[in-house]
Write a protein that holds these residues in place. Structure first.
Motif, PDB file in Angstrom:
ATOM      1  N   GLY A   9      56.758  -1.970   0.716  1.00 41.67           N
ATOM      2  CA  GLY A   9      58.020  -1.390   1.150  1.00 41.67           C
ATOM      3  C   GLY A   9      58.694  -0.501   0.129  1.00 41.67           C
ATOM      4  N   HIS A  10      58.075  -0.285  -1.027  1.00 43.11           N
ATOM      5  CA  HIS A  10      58.647   0.536  -2.100  1.00 43.11           C
ATOM      6  C   HIS A  10      57.950   1.890  -2.159  1.00 43.11           C
ATOM      7  CE1 HIS A  10      59.544  -3.591  -3.345  1.00 43.11           C
ATOM      8  NE2 HIS A  10      60.390  -3.154  -4.260  1.00 43.11           N
ATOM      9  N   GLY A  11      58.748   2.963  -2.257  1.00 43.22           N
ATOM     10  CA  GLY A  11      58.192   4.263  -2.585  1.00 43.22           C
ATOM     11  C   GLY A  11      58.011   4.389  -4.081  1.00 43.22           C
ATOM     12  N   THR A  12      57.516   5.539  -4.503  1.00 42.16           N
ATOM     13  CA  THR A  12      57.276   5.753  -5.936  1.00 42.16           C
ATOM     14  C   THR A  12      58.537   5.574  -6.755  1.00 42.16           C
ATOM     15  OG1 THR A  12      55.379   7.214  -5.548  1.00 42.16           O
ATOM     16  CG2 THR A  12      56.551   7.459  -7.642  1.00 42.16           C
ATOM     17  N   GLN A  13      59.652   6.114  -6.273  1.00 46.55           N
ATOM     18  CA  GLN A  13      60.880   6.041  -7.063  1.00 46.55           C
ATOM     19  C   GLN A  13      61.410   4.615  -7.168  1.00 46.55           C
ATOM     20  OE1 GLN A  13      61.871   8.649  -8.854  1.00 46.55           O
ATOM     21  NE2 GLN A  13      60.033   9.585  -7.949  1.00 46.55           N
ATOM     22  N   GLU A  14      61.156   3.775  -6.138  1.00 44.60           N
ATOM     23  CA  GLU A  14      61.590   2.378  -6.217  1.00 44.60           C
ATOM     24  C   GLU A  14      60.693   1.566  -7.154  1.00 44.60           C
ATOM     25  OE1 GLU A  14      63.108   4.260  -2.755  1.00 44.60           O
ATOM     26  OE2 GLU A  14      61.126   3.370  -2.551  1.00 44.60           O
ATOM     27  N   ASN A  15      59.475   2.064  -7.392  1.00 45.43           N
ATOM     28  CA  ASN A  15      58.588   1.540  -8.438  1.00 45.43           C
ATOM     29  C   ASN A  15      58.376   0.032  -8.351  1.00 45.43           C
ATOM     30  OD1 ASN A  15      56.932   1.646 -10.749  1.00 45.43           O
ATOM     31  ND2 ASN A  15      58.656   1.193 -12.106  1.00 45.43           N
ATOM     32  N   TRP A  16      57.676  -0.424  -7.297  1.00 45.66           N
ATOM     33  CA  TRP A  16      57.320  -1.844  -7.259  1.00 45.66           C
ATOM     34  C   TRP A  16      56.611  -2.202  -8.547  1.00 45.66           C
ATOM     35  CZ3 TRP A  16      53.021  -4.739  -8.028  1.00 45.66           C
ATOM     36  CH2 TRP A  16      53.135  -6.109  -7.724  1.00 45.66           C
ATOM     37  N   THR A  17      57.004  -3.343  -9.140  1.00 46.17           N
ATOM     38  CA  THR A  17      56.465  -3.737 -10.440  1.00 46.17           C
ATOM     39  C   THR A  17      56.002  -5.180 -10.412  1.00 46.17           C
ATOM     40  OG1 THR A  17      57.983  -2.206 -11.566  1.00 46.17           O
ATOM     41  CG2 THR A  17      56.933  -3.912 -12.912  1.00 46.17           C
ATOM     42  N   GLY A  18      54.757  -5.395 -10.824  1.00 45.68           N
ATOM     43  CA  GLY A  18      54.217  -6.730 -11.033  1.00 45.68           C
ATOM     44  C   GLY A  18      54.070  -6.992 -12.517  1.00 45.68           C
ATOM     45  N   LEU A  19      54.411  -8.199 -12.934  1.00 44.91           N
ATOM     46  CA  LEU A  19      54.405  -8.537 -14.363  1.00 44.91           C
ATOM     47  C   LEU A  19      53.073  -9.133 -14.794  1.00 44.91           C
ATOM     48  CD1 LEU A  19      57.964 -10.130 -14.630  1.00 44.91           C
ATOM     49  CD2 LEU A  19      57.291  -7.760 -15.091  1.00 44.91           C
ATOM     50  N   PHE A  20      52.762  -8.953 -16.066  1.00 45.82           N
ATOM     51  CA  PHE A  20      51.580  -9.583 -16.642  1.00 45.82           C
ATOM     52  C   PHE A  20      51.794  -9.774 -18.135  1.00 45.82           C
ATOM     53  CE2 PHE A  20      50.767  -5.125 -17.552  1.00 45.82           C
ATOM     54  CZ  PHE A  20      50.178  -5.149 -18.809  1.00 45.82           C
ATOM     55  N   THR A  21      50.970 -10.620 -18.717  1.00 51.99           N
ATOM     56  CA  THR A  21      50.874 -10.765 -20.171  1.00 51.99           C
ATOM     57  C   THR A  21      49.496 -10.269 -20.583  1.00 51.99           C
ATOM     58  OG1 THR A  21      52.359 -12.673 -20.198  1.00 51.99           O
ATOM     59  CG2 THR A  21      50.884 -12.408 -22.090  1.00 51.99           C
ATOM     60  N   ALA A  22      49.444  -9.506 -21.654  1.00 54.32           N
ATOM     61  CA  ALA A  22      48.183  -8.887 -22.075  1.00 54.32           C
ATOM     62  C   ALA A  22      47.066  -9.927 -22.156  1.00 54.32           C
ATOM     63  CB  ALA A  22      48.366  -8.200 -23.424  1.00 54.32           C
ATOM     64  N   GLY A  23      45.919  -9.565 -21.606  1.00 50.23           N
ATOM     65  CA  GLY A  23      44.753 -10.445 -21.621  1.00 50.23           C
ATOM     66  C   GLY A  23      44.601 -11.291 -20.385  1.00 50.23           C
ATOM     67  N   GLU A  24      45.629 -11.356 -19.546  1.00 53.16           N
ATOM     68  CA  GLU A  24      45.539 -12.152 -18.325  1.00 53.16           C
ATOM     69  C   GLU A  24      44.676 -11.459 -17.264  1.00 53.16           C
ATOM     70  OE1 GLU A  24      49.700 -14.651 -17.960  1.00 53.16           O
ATOM     71  OE2 GLU A  24      49.643 -12.586 -17.182  1.00 53.16           O
ATOM     72  N   ARG A  25      44.040 -12.292 -16.454  1.00 52.29           N
ATOM     73  CA  ARG A  25      43.355 -11.780 -15.266  1.00 52.29           C
ATOM     74  C   ARG A  25      44.370 -11.748 -14.117  1.00 52.29           C
ATOM     75  NH1 ARG A  25      38.836 -16.290 -15.953  1.00 52.29           N
ATOM     76  NH2 ARG A  25      40.825 -17.311 -16.417  1.00 52.29           N
ATOM     77  N   VAL A  26      44.537 -10.583 -13.540  1.00 53.54           N
ATOM     78  CA  VAL A  26      45.508 -10.401 -12.458  1.00 53.54           C
ATOM     79  C   VAL A  26      44.742 -10.088 -11.174  1.00 53.54           C
ATOM     80  CG1 VAL A  26      47.522  -9.120 -11.651  1.00 53.54           C
ATOM     81  CG2 VAL A  26      47.184  -9.506 -14.119  1.00 53.54           C
ATOM     82  N   ARG A  27      44.971 -10.895 -10.164  1.00 53.72           N
ATOM     83  CA  ARG A  27      44.325 -10.674  -8.865  1.00 53.72           C
ATOM     84  C   ARG A  27      45.252  -9.856  -7.985  1.00 53.72           C
ATOM     85  NH1 ARG A  27      41.622 -15.549  -5.308  1.00 53.72           N
ATOM     86  NH2 ARG A  27      40.664 -14.261  -3.668  1.00 53.72           N
ATOM     87  N   LEU A  28      44.746  -8.746  -7.492  1.00 56.11           N
ATOM     88  CA  LEU A  28      45.490  -7.893  -6.577  1.00 56.11           C
ATOM     89  C   LEU A  28      44.846  -8.006  -5.201  1.00 56.11           C
ATOM     90  CD1 LEU A  28      45.843  -4.688  -8.808  1.00 56.11           C
ATOM     91  CD2 LEU A  28      47.429  -6.626  -8.634  1.00 56.11           C
ATOM     92  N   ARG A  29      45.610  -8.482  -4.238  1.00 54.01           N
ATOM     93  CA  ARG A  29      45.129  -8.566  -2.856  1.00 54.01           C
ATOM     94  C   ARG A  29      45.621  -7.320  -2.128  1.00 54.01           C
ATOM     95  NH1 ARG A  29      43.517 -13.885  -1.186  1.00 54.01           N
ATOM     96  NH2 ARG A  29      43.949 -15.514  -2.731  1.00 54.01           N
ATOM     97  N   LEU A  30      44.728  -6.363  -1.925  1.00 52.83           N
ATOM     98  CA  LEU A  30      45.071  -5.071  -1.343  1.00 52.83           C
ATOM     99  C   LEU A  30      44.905  -5.115   0.167  1.00 52.83           C
ATOM    100  CD1 LEU A  30      43.058  -2.819  -3.833  1.00 52.83           C
ATOM    101  CD2 LEU A  30      45.486  -3.395  -3.972  1.00 52.83           C
ATOM    102  N   VAL A  31      45.940  -4.706   0.882  1.00 46.70           N
ATOM    103  CA  VAL A  31      45.924  -4.655   2.347  1.00 46.70           C
ATOM    104  C   VAL A  31      46.342  -3.254   2.767  1.00 46.70           C
ATOM    105  CG1 VAL A  31      46.909  -5.563   4.488  1.00 46.70           C
ATOM    106  CG2 VAL A  31      46.553  -7.101   2.526  1.00 46.70           C
ATOM    107  N   ASN A  32      45.513  -2.584   3.546  1.00 47.21           N
ATOM    108  CA  ASN A  32      45.929  -1.284   4.080  1.00 47.21           C
ATOM    109  C   ASN A  32      46.501  -1.489   5.478  1.00 47.21           C
ATOM    110  OD1 ASN A  32      46.396   1.301   4.900  1.00 47.21           O
ATOM    111  ND2 ASN A  32      44.394   2.105   4.296  1.00 47.21           N
TER     112      ASN A  32
END
Length: 587
Positions: free
Chosen positions: A250-273
């Motif tokens: 629901g965010h456009g580029t300017q709203e900049n959806w942001t997910g947090l991480f700590t360096a070295g972590e494995r981050v799982r992204l569940r992509l849905v089109n």
């Protein structure tokens, strides 16, 4: 006490503020920036009983607002999290002034619970509640959306995550669901009217004489072939960034959806089109992705730098940022008419760099089903362009065909079939449209292998060819030259039979083809570890084959997931029956 005039101004301000809040549905908590990225995202709906309410709202992005269809007052809809093996009851209440429905995309449910009006149930009338009731038979990343009118394009879509009954073999420290979508303040029915009037109405990237001289566009000889067919090699997305805003959660580029991480972590992204009309090219510049699931099914890990996610597909990827800096998540429309940037970052307030849009793709003769690479000096060989009837003639199809009149058996020729690919080839191993020349790694279907052996490894007992047909100039779409509304016969399977289905794309754009109620195995050379999918994006002028075990009794929708193609006729009904014709075990 402040002066009366000042108090009145404050009240007007409050009223305006309340009105603004009414215009834009609140983002669901799971879709907001800055949460911890855990499997139990805030606001997730779970349990054995879940209540959903479909209603009218407005949505605002990019400085424009328009009517929307929301679920529980939010866009995207709530994230639903289930567990393999449970039984769930989802009550859906309709507060709209029109019928609605919800289809559980990719879920293996009894056909009466599939949610397609006119095929599996009558739909949900205004003021009524329908209870979907079914066992959860699988795990992975899926989604849900309306199958009524064009409500999907207006916001009725959400993600589903199903945790496996056994421990999840995919290890990660954080997890985010990323729902990609397209949004326009122009009503989808108005978009369709414009496309009916002019097939390239939204294409602002046509070829020009200056582009031809500068070498940015097709060679002249090839351009003349396309011109003779009245085809535009830059028309790869019917509805484009000229009207669409592209969104992540629901965010456009300017709203900049942001997910947090700590360096070295494995981050799982569940992509849905969850788009209505947009295939996306997804990349995280400078950060590799490891693909671990496709359409909710586990695959052997594949590392890549970019993937194309067709409408209705899902991919799970693992990324591992080792630097404490912002990384852009870029979803670029396939025609490069726009993009959306989200961010992975160690803290809120950071933003990944927005890359410049790359040159728009220009289709080639291969995308017309005329691969000249093996034809030598003879060029066209036996392929001819039949211009005996003009493309706009309402009484005859304008086709490009081989001299053999039996070139496309089973296709009803007529005004809705503008072209027949003369030499379609299997393109399952090809890079997707627009990514052919990228220097970095690009995922192809041929790289996907199931993590486990396929459940049915029998050889198919018969084959079936289905042509994806269209007259793009008149915006007519069909299977085998027949629209669903023209009384198309159902595609019939016997329960339990094994069939090889080959999709032949006789059009000049990719089509994400989805079969309800089943998974199939893509024929990609992986043998008994072929990837299991419910949606396959068939490249222009090419072919893609899958092996299907017809194991789900009932009537099922089978369609292109470009919403306006489906709405215009590119849809059929698949029936699965016992030998004697019964479906008594389907409920």
């Amino acid at each position: 006490m402040p002066p009366l005039a000042s108090t009145a101004i404050d009240r007007r301000t409050l009223i305006r503020g309340a009105g603004a809040l009414a215009l834009a549905p609140a983002l669901p908590a799971w879709a907001r920036s800055g949460h911890a990225g855990l499997a139990t995202a805030p606001g997730t709906l779970s349990g054995d009983t879940i209540a959903l309410t479909v209603g009218e709202r407005h949505f605002r992005t990019g400085g424009r607002s328009a009517h929307a269809v929301a679920v529980n007052g939010t866009l995207p809809a709530p994230l639903i999290r289930l567990r393999e093996g449970q039984h769930v009851r989802l009550s859906v209440t309709n507060t709209l002034k029109e019928d609605t429905s919800i289809h559980w995309h990719g879920l293996l449910v009894p056909f009466a619970m599939d949610g397609v009006p006119g095929i599996s149930f009558p739909g949900i009338r205004p003021g009524e509640t329908f209870v979907y009731d079914f066992p959860v038979r699988q795990s992975g990343t899926y989604w849900y959306h309306s199958h009524s009118g064009m409500q999907e394009a207006m916001g009725l879509y959400g993600a589903i995550v199903i945790d496996p009954a056994a421990p999840d073999p995919v290890a990660s420290e954080r997890e985010y669901v990323l729902v990609l979508s397209d949004w326009s303040p122009m009503h989808p029915h108005a978009q369709l009217r414009r496309l009916k009037q002019q097939g390239g109405y939204f294409n602002m990237q046509r070829q020009t004489l200056a582009g031809l001289i500068a070498g940015r566009d097709q060679p002249l000889e090839e351009r003349l072939h396309w011109g003779a067919m009245r085809m535009d090699p830059t028309d790869v997305s019917d509805v484009t960034g000229s009207t669409y805003h592209y969104l992540v959660n629901g965010h456009g580029t300017q709203e900049n959806w942001t997910g947090l991480f700590t360096a070295g972590e494995r981050v799982r992204l569940r992509l849905v089109n969850a788009s209505a009309m947009t295939n996306f090219n997804v990349r995280l510049p400078g950060l590799a992705m490891t693909v671990v699931q496709a359409d909710g099914q586990a695959v052997q890990p594949v590392e890549t730098d970019e993937l194309q996610i067709g409408i209705a597909e899902t991919y799970d990827v693992i990324v591992r940022p080792v630097e404490s800096r912002a990384h852009a998540i870029v979803a670029e429309a396939i025609d490069r008419s726009g993009l959306v940037r989200a961010t992975l970052a160690p803290r809120i307030g950071m933003a990944g760099a927005i890359p410049p849009r790359r040159p728009r793709p220009v289709l080639t003769m291969k995308d017309m089903g005329m691969d000249m690479s093996g034809m030598g000096e003879g060029g066209m060989g036996d392929a001819v362009i039949d211009l005996s009837q003009p493309a706009g003639d309402p009484h005859a199809g304008h086709s490009m065909k081989m001299r053999d009149p039996a070139n496309a058996p089973g296709v009803r020729m007529g005004p809705g079939v503008a072209t027949i690919s003369p030499m379609p080839v299997d393109r399952i191993a090809d890079r997707p449209t627009g990514l052919e020349a990228e220097e970095h790694r690009v995922l192809t279907y041929a790289q996907l292998k199931s993590a486990t052996r396929n459940p049915d490894t029998r050889a198919p007992s018969r084959t079936l060819d289905i042509h994806l047909t269209a007259n793009m100039e008149r915006y007519m779409w069909s299977f085998d030259g027949v629209k669903l509304s023209e009384g198309a016969e159902p595609i019939a399977f016997r329960h339990g039979e094994r069939v090889r289905v080959t999709l032949v794309n006789d059009t000049m754009m990719p089509h994400p083809i989805h079969l309800h109620g089943h998974f199939f195995e893509l024929v990609n050379g992986a043998g008994d570890h072929a990837p299991r999918k419910h949606t396959v994006n068939v490249l222009p002028g090419g072919k893609a084959s899958f092996d299907l075990t017809a194991d789900a009794l009932g009537d099922w929708a089978f369609h292109c997931h470009m919403l306006m193609h489906m709405h215009s006729g590119m849809m059929r009904v698949v029936t699965v029956r016992h030998e004697g014709g019964g479906v008594e075990d389907a409920a």
